[in-house]
Design a protein around this motif. Structure first.
Motif, PDB file in Angstrom:
ATOM      1  N   ASP A 276     -14.660  15.834   7.331  1.00 35.60           N
ATOM      2  CA  ASP A 276     -14.031  15.292   6.128  1.00 35.60           C
ATOM      3  C   ASP A 276     -14.776  15.926   4.968  1.00 35.60           C
TER       4      ASP A 276
ATOM      5  N   LYS B 152      -5.636  12.386   7.500  1.00 34.67           N
ATOM      6  CA  LYS B 152      -5.365  13.803   7.238  1.00 34.67           C
ATOM      7  C   LYS B 152      -3.916  14.007   6.811  1.00 34.67           C
ATOM      8  N   GLU B 153      -2.987  13.370   7.516  1.00 35.60           N
ATOM      9  CA  GLU B 153      -1.560  13.489   7.181  1.00 35.60           C
ATOM     10  C   GLU B 153      -1.285  12.992   5.773  1.00 35.60           C
TER      11      GLU B 153
ATOM     12  N   LYS C 175      -3.484  12.851   3.271  1.00 37.65           N
ATOM     13  CA  LYS C 175      -4.102  13.790   2.326  1.00 37.65           C
ATOM     14  C   LYS C 175      -3.248  15.051   2.173  1.00 37.65           C
ATOM     15  N   ASP C 176      -2.825  15.611   3.298  1.00 37.82           N
ATOM     16  CA  ASP C 176      -2.014  16.826   3.275  1.00 37.82           C
ATOM     17  C   ASP C 176      -0.738  16.617   2.493  1.00 37.82           C
ATOM     18  N   LYS C 177      -0.120  15.444   2.679  1.00 39.17           N
ATOM     19  CA  LYS C 177       1.112  15.126   1.976  1.00 39.17           C
ATOM     20  C   LYS C 177       0.848  14.983   0.477  1.00 39.17           C
ATOM     21  N   TYR C 178      -0.244  14.299   0.143  1.00 35.72           N
ATOM     22  CA  TYR C 178      -0.590  14.054  -1.267  1.00 35.72           C
ATOM     23  C   TYR C 178      -0.844  15.363  -2.011  1.00 35.72           C
ATOM     24  N   TYR C 179      -1.626  16.260  -1.385  1.00 36.13           N
ATOM     25  CA  TYR C 179      -2.000  17.494  -2.074  1.00 36.13           C
ATOM     26  C   TYR C 179      -0.916  18.570  -2.016  1.00 36.13           C
ATOM     27  N   SER C 180       0.097  18.356  -1.194  1.00 39.62           N
ATOM     28  CA  SER C 180       1.197  19.336  -1.133  1.00 39.62           C
ATOM     29  C   SER C 180       2.311  18.984  -2.133  1.00 39.62           C
TER      30      SER C 180
ATOM     31  N   SER D 261     -10.235  18.003   8.736  1.00 38.77           N
ATOM     32  CA  SER D 261      -9.867  18.931   9.798  1.00 38.77           C
ATOM     33  C   SER D 261     -10.368  18.394  11.135  1.00 38.77           C
TER      34      SER D 261
ATOM     35  N   LYS E  90     -10.319  18.190   2.116  1.00 38.24           N
ATOM     36  CA  LYS E  90      -9.469  18.149   3.305  1.00 38.24           C
ATOM     37  C   LYS E  90     -10.177  17.548   4.514  1.00 38.24           C
TER      38      LYS E  90
END
Length: 252
Positions: free
Chosen positions: A221, A243-244, A246-251, A15, A13
């Motif tokens: 990172d 970040k956006e 990554k967050d989308k991919y892993y969700s 942050s 992730k």
């Protein structure tokens, strides 16, 4: 341009957030002897260990809700208190009329040093578990309470010299955005817990405490093991976009 520091990344992730510096002070016990009978101190030691073991059971049950397998770390901690070698070390000091607090502190210090001097990194990392238990027991016998990370003052990235498994398990999950430590490795129980709890972390950034201030904004990172101090606006925008994604991919 920001300052890029490379360490050991835990997780995948990114942050972005304000720094909170956690400077935990080790409990020190002065070398002293007393006239309390040996048997009385042994009885007190047993009571003390039983109380700490009950606390570890509670910590285990709480951690188990979020990380069932990794929570077994605290059963390992409980096992340390049942180990005959540990008890014999403490008794060796008690027989010399040292106070119970000093006997406990000195014995755990000796054992920690033994682990630190082992060749394999996996065993060296267990020295931190020994220190974690030492702190727990001494807090009880001395009736002191050190600051914990269970209630953070604001959403933040915690910066510390190191975190114990207990520190990590007690992290305020509503406000913790990640953490960075000066010490640590992938095999530490702290790293294992952070991974299980989904907390982005970067370990092994020597001297970072002296390079940051509370509430300044940094980026971590955890996939790349990178910490960016004093990021430019352009770098913040780039990492926010990353970040956006990554967050989308892993969700999904």
């Amino acid at each position: 341009m920001g300052i890029f520091l490379k360490g050991i990344g835990i997780g995948n992730k990114i942050s972005i957030g304000k720094v909170f510096i956690y400077e935990k002070k080790s409990i020190e016990v002065s070398e002293e002897k007393d006239q309390i009978p040996y048997e009385a101190k042994i009885e007190k030691l047993k009571e003390l260990f039983e109380e700490v073991k009950r606390e570890l059971d509670e910590t285990y049950l709480e951690a188990k809700k979020l990380a069932p397998k990794e929570a077994e770390i605290f059963l390992f901690h409980k096992g340390i208190l049942e180990d005959k070698y540990v008890l014999e070390k403490i008794k060796s000091y008690l027989r010399k009329s040292y106070s119970l607090a000093y006997s406990i502190s000195a014995a755990f210090y000796e054992i920690r040093k033994e682990f630190e001097n082992m060749e394999q990194e996996l065993f060296r990392e267990r020295a931190k578990d020994i220190e974690d238990i030492r702190e727990r027991v001494l807090e009880k016998i001395l009736d002191v309470k050190t600051f914990t990370l269970s209630k953070l003052p604001y959403p933040c990235i915690v910066i510390a010299r190191d975190l114990t498994p207990s520190d990590t398990a007690n992290l305020d999950l509503e406000k913790i955005l990640g953490f960075v430590t000066e010490e640590g490795s992938r095999t530490s129980h702290t790293a294992i817990l952070a991974q299980a709890l989904g907390i982005p972390a970067v370990l092994g950034i020597k001297g970072i405490i002296s390079q940051v201030s509370n509430e300044e904004e940094i980026i971590i990172d955890s996939e790349e093991g990178m910490v960016i101090l004093k990021p430019s606006e352009e770098e913040k925008r780039a990492y926010l976009l990353k970040k956006e994604e990554k967050d989308k991919y892993y969700s999904e």
